[in-house]
Design a protein around this motif. Structure first.
Motif: not given
Ligand SMILES: [Zn+2]
Length: 197
Positions: A130-133, A157-160, A162-167
Motif C-alpha cells: 500500500x505504497x505509492x512510489x 521492488x517493481x511498480x505495478x 502505480x503501486x510497489x510490488x515484489x515477487x
C-alpha cells in the motif's frame, strides 16, 4: 503477553534447527510477540552453539548466532551469510517445481503482527504494497526476514499499476517481516507482517 510460552524442549529444538517443520510456524509466531521467549531463545542458542561446537569438526566455523540478530535486528540484516542464504533460496527455487502463476497479496501497513497478510507456503506470491512510489525515486528494495532476524530474501521492488510490488518465490512455512526500502535510504519506509502456511 501470550499465556502459553514455548516450552524448553521446543525452544532447544528450534535453536538446534531440529524442530519438526509443522511446529516451526507456531514457535516463530510466538517468538515474534514474546520478549520472554526471545530471551530464553538467546540462552538456548548458546546451548546450541556449544552443542554444535562439540559435535562438528574442530575446524568447522560455528554457525552465526541468532542472538546478535535479535539484539541488532534493525542494523544487521545485510550480513553476508544471510544474503548467501537468500541467494541459495532464490537459485534453488526454480528447479524444484514447474512455474506457477503467483497469487497476488495486498500488503497493508495498518495490519499489525497479530493480523499479518498470508501467503501459501512454497508457492510464488506477488506482494503488492500500500505504497505509492515517490516522484523521482525509481529504486526500491524489499527484504524479508524471519522472526530471528535472518534475512530470507532481498529483491528489487517493481511498480505495478502505480503501486510497489515484489515477487516472492516459495517462502517456507513461518512468520516473516517484509521491509521496504528506498535505494537512497537505509531505513525501511514500511514494514509488514507476513505469514506463510
Ligand atoms: Zn513466551
Amino acid at each position: 503477553m501470550p499465556a502459553l510460552h514455548v516450552n524448553d524442549e521446543l525452544l532447544d529444538q528450534y535453536a538446534l534447527g531440529t524442530l519438526p517443520e509443522e511446529r516451526v510456524a507456531g514457535v516463530e509466531e510466538h517468538l515474534l510477540v514474546c520478549e520472554a521467549c526471545q530471551s530464553r531463545l538467546d540462552a538456548s542458542d548458546e546451548f546450541a552453539m556449544l552443542f554444535r561446537a562439540a559435535s562438528v569438526q574442530p575446524d568447522a566455523r560455528p554457525q552465526r548466532s541468532w542472538r546478535a540478530f535479535w539484539n541488532h535486528r534493525a542494523a544487521n540484516w545485510t550480513v553476508a551469510s544471510a544474503a548467501m542464504l537468500a541467494i541459495l533460496l532464490l537459485v534453488a527455487g526454480p528447479f524444484r517445481e514447474p512455474q506457477m502463476a503467483p497469487a497476488t497479496v495486498l500488503m497493508q501497513s495498518l495490519r499489525g503482527p497479530d493480523a499479518p497478510a498470508q501467503v501459501a507456503a512454497g508457492r510464488p506470491a506477488l506482494l503488492v504494497f500500500d505504497l505509492v512510489p515517490s516522484p523521482g525515486v525509481n529504486e526500491y528494495e524489499a527484504r524479508i526476514v524471519n522472526p530471528v532476524g535472518v534475512e530470507i530474501l532481498a529483491a528489487k521492488v517493481s511498480s505495478k499499476d502505480g503501486r510497489l510490488a515484489v515477487l516472492v518465490e516459495r517462502l517456507p512455512p513461518g512468520s516473516y517481516w517484509v521491509r521496504v526500502f528506498r535505494s537512497d535510504n537505509r531505513e525501511p519506509i514500511a514494514e509488514y507482517g507476513l505469514r506463510a502456511k
